[in-house]
Design a protein around this motif. Structure first.
Motif, PDB file in Angstrom:
ATOM      1  N   ARG A 187       0.853  -1.186   0.000  1.00 43.18           N
ATOM      2  CA  ARG A 187       0.000   0.000   0.000  1.00 43.18           C
ATOM      3  C   ARG A 187       0.892   1.241   0.000  1.00 43.18           C
ATOM      4  O   ARG A 187       1.824   1.348   0.788  1.00 43.18           O
ATOM      5  N   PRO A 188       0.616   2.209  -0.862  1.00 40.81           N
ATOM      6  CA  PRO A 188       1.433   3.433  -0.867  1.00 40.81           C
ATOM      7  C   PRO A 188       1.338   4.155   0.474  1.00 40.81           C
ATOM      8  O   PRO A 188       0.364   4.018   1.206  1.00 40.81           O
ATOM      9  N   LYS A 189       2.374   4.933   0.755  1.00 39.72           N
ATOM     10  CA  LYS A 189       2.427   5.687   2.002  1.00 39.72           C
ATOM     11  C   LYS A 189       2.611   7.166   1.705  1.00 39.72           C
ATOM     12  O   LYS A 189       3.268   7.545   0.744  1.00 39.72           O
ATOM     13  N   ILE A 190       2.011   7.973   2.564  1.00 41.54           N
ATOM     14  CA  ILE A 190       2.194   9.416   2.521  1.00 41.54           C
ATOM     15  C   ILE A 190       2.973   9.771   3.783  1.00 41.54           C
ATOM     16  O   ILE A 190       2.518   9.505   4.892  1.00 41.54           O
ATOM     17  N   ILE A 195       6.856   4.986  -0.641  1.00 42.28           N
ATOM     18  CA  ILE A 195       6.450   6.328  -0.236  1.00 42.28           C
ATOM     19  C   ILE A 195       6.026   7.054  -1.511  1.00 42.28           C
ATOM     20  O   ILE A 195       6.845   7.367  -2.364  1.00 42.28           O
ATOM     21  N   ALA A 196       4.739   7.300  -1.642  1.00 43.87           N
ATOM     22  CA  ALA A 196       4.210   7.931  -2.853  1.00 43.87           C
ATOM     23  C   ALA A 196       4.291   9.452  -2.788  1.00 43.87           C
ATOM     24  O   ALA A 196       4.441  10.116  -3.807  1.00 43.87           O
ATOM     25  N   LEU A 197       4.169   9.989  -1.572  1.00 41.91           N
ATOM     26  CA  LEU A 197       4.194  11.437  -1.389  1.00 41.91           C
ATOM     27  C   LEU A 197       4.875  11.760  -0.070  1.00 41.91           C
ATOM     28  O   LEU A 197       4.601  11.111   0.942  1.00 41.91           O
ATOM     29  N   THR A 198       5.753  12.752  -0.098  1.00 40.82           N
ATOM     30  CA  THR A 198       6.373  13.255   1.130  1.00 40.82           C
ATOM     31  C   THR A 198       6.042  14.734   1.245  1.00 40.82           C
ATOM     32  O   THR A 198       6.339  15.510   0.340  1.00 40.82           O
ATOM     33  N   ALA A 199       5.410  15.093   2.359  1.00 38.91           N
ATOM     34  CA  ALA A 199       5.125  16.502   2.641  1.00 38.91           C
ATOM     35  C   ALA A 199       6.187  17.004   3.615  1.00 38.91           C
ATOM     36  O   ALA A 199       6.420  16.388   4.653  1.00 38.91           O
ATOM     37  N   THR A 208      18.606  19.872   1.820  1.00 43.92           N
ATOM     38  CA  THR A 208      19.060  18.568   2.309  1.00 43.92           C
ATOM     39  C   THR A 208      17.873  17.640   2.545  1.00 43.92           C
ATOM     40  O   THR A 208      17.923  16.451   2.191  1.00 43.92           O
ATOM     41  N   LEU A 209      16.801  18.152   3.128  1.00 48.44           N
ATOM     42  CA  LEU A 209      15.600  17.337   3.331  1.00 48.44           C
ATOM     43  C   LEU A 209      15.048  16.831   1.998  1.00 48.44           C
ATOM     44  O   LEU A 209      14.665  15.664   1.878  1.00 48.44           O
ATOM     45  N   VAL A 210      15.031  17.691   0.998  1.00 53.48           N
ATOM     46  CA  VAL A 210      14.548  17.289  -0.327  1.00 53.48           C
ATOM     47  C   VAL A 210      15.480  16.238  -0.928  1.00 53.48           C
ATOM     48  O   VAL A 210      15.017  15.208  -1.432  1.00 53.48           O
ATOM     49  N   SER A 211      16.788  16.460  -0.869  1.00 50.87           N
ATOM     50  CA  SER A 211      17.716  15.498  -1.475  1.00 50.87           C
ATOM     51  C   SER A 211      17.689  14.156  -0.748  1.00 50.87           C
ATOM     52  O   SER A 211      17.747  13.103  -1.386  1.00 50.87           O
ATOM     53  N   LYS A 212      17.586  14.165   0.596  1.00 49.62           N
ATOM     54  CA  LYS A 212      17.489  12.902   1.338  1.00 49.62           C
ATOM     55  C   LYS A 212      16.196  12.168   0.975  1.00 49.62           C
ATOM     56  O   LYS A 212      16.173  10.944   0.857  1.00 49.62           O
ATOM     57  N   THR A 213      15.121  12.916   0.774  1.00 46.38           N
ATOM     58  CA  THR A 213      13.850  12.310   0.365  1.00 46.38           C
ATOM     59  C   THR A 213      13.991  11.689  -1.017  1.00 46.38           C
ATOM     60  O   THR A 213      13.560  10.549  -1.246  1.00 46.38           O
ATOM     61  N   GLN A 214      14.610  12.408  -1.941  1.00 49.87           N
ATOM     62  CA  GLN A 214      14.794  11.885  -3.297  1.00 49.87           C
ATOM     63  C   GLN A 214      15.691  10.646  -3.311  1.00 49.87           C
ATOM     64  O   GLN A 214      15.420   9.701  -4.048  1.00 49.87           O
ATOM     65  N   PRO A 242      12.909   7.411  -4.188  1.00 48.83           N
ATOM     66  CA  PRO A 242      12.987   7.993  -5.532  1.00 48.83           C
ATOM     67  C   PRO A 242      11.648   8.122  -6.261  1.00 48.83           C
ATOM     68  O   PRO A 242      11.514   8.969  -7.140  1.00 48.83           O
ATOM     69  N   GLU A 243      10.655   7.321  -5.884  1.00 47.49           N
ATOM     70  CA  GLU A 243       9.350   7.397  -6.548  1.00 47.49           C
ATOM     71  C   GLU A 243       8.431   8.435  -5.905  1.00 47.49           C
ATOM     72  O   GLU A 243       7.354   8.721  -6.421  1.00 47.49           O
ATOM     73  N   SER A 244       8.845   8.996  -4.784  1.00 43.57           N
ATOM     74  CA  SER A 244       7.983   9.913  -4.036  1.00 43.57           C
ATOM     75  C   SER A 244       7.883  11.276  -4.705  1.00 43.57           C
ATOM     76  O   SER A 244       8.881  11.850  -5.147  1.00 43.57           O
ATOM     77  N   GLN A 245       6.663  11.778  -4.751  1.00 44.94           N
ATOM     78  CA  GLN A 245       6.450  13.178  -5.084  1.00 44.94           C
ATOM     79  C   GLN A 245       6.754  13.963  -3.811  1.00 44.94           C
ATOM     80  O   GLN A 245       6.603  13.438  -2.709  1.00 44.94           O
TER      81      GLN A 245
END
Length: 153
Positions: free
Chosen positions: A24-27, A85-89, A119-125, A129-132
């Protein structure tokens, strides 16, 4: 015999549900108190809207600024969350924007804040890698109203 069958069914159910939960995808919600308490507002709205289709993981930390959160995220294993992880806010800035003279403990200089967000954005990416990625900025503060609210409490 019945007990063995019941235990077997429980194990099958456990492993099946675990596999479903991983699929199941995660937000993923990262942020400060505006995120931590969001299950009473916008985070809860997301969980309600996506129920049975995605799991909302609230990783908000009340009182944290971006400097502290980067350290916390590394130490707590946030970047190793299993599943998709489909989406990271990413919702920071309320504590970082504290005035240096009035609240030096939380204050983060603007250039460091920008660097921490990158840094938060790059660590998330890197980690997901599939997360918006959804960047959320804190709302403006009207100091007179905020002071009146604090006195009322």
């Amino acid at each position: 015999m019945t007990l063995v069958l019941a235990r077997s069914l429980c194990l099958i159910l456990y492993f099946t549900m675990s596999a479903i939960a991983l699929e199941r995808p995660k937000i993923l919600l990262l942020g400060d108190s505006l995120t931590q308490t969001s299950m009473e507002g916008w985070g809860g709205g997301l969980a309600h809207h996506y129920q049975r289709r995605a799991d909302v993981l609230n990783r908000g930390m009340s009182g944290y600024n971006t400097r502290w959160y980067l350290k916390y995220a590394q130490e707590s294993g946030i970047w190793y969350e299993p599943g998709k992880i489909a989406l990271t806010a990413i919702f920071f800035g309320a504590n970082d924007a504290s005035l240096e003279k009035e609240n030096p403990h939380h204050h983060v200089p603007l250039e460091e804040y920008k660097s921490n967000l990158k840094t938060l954005v790059s660590k998330t990416q890197e980690s997901f890698p599939e997360s918006q990625i959804l960047m959320i900025t804190p709302p403006p503060v009207v100091h007179e109203q905020r002071l009146a609210y604090q006195k009322e409490r």
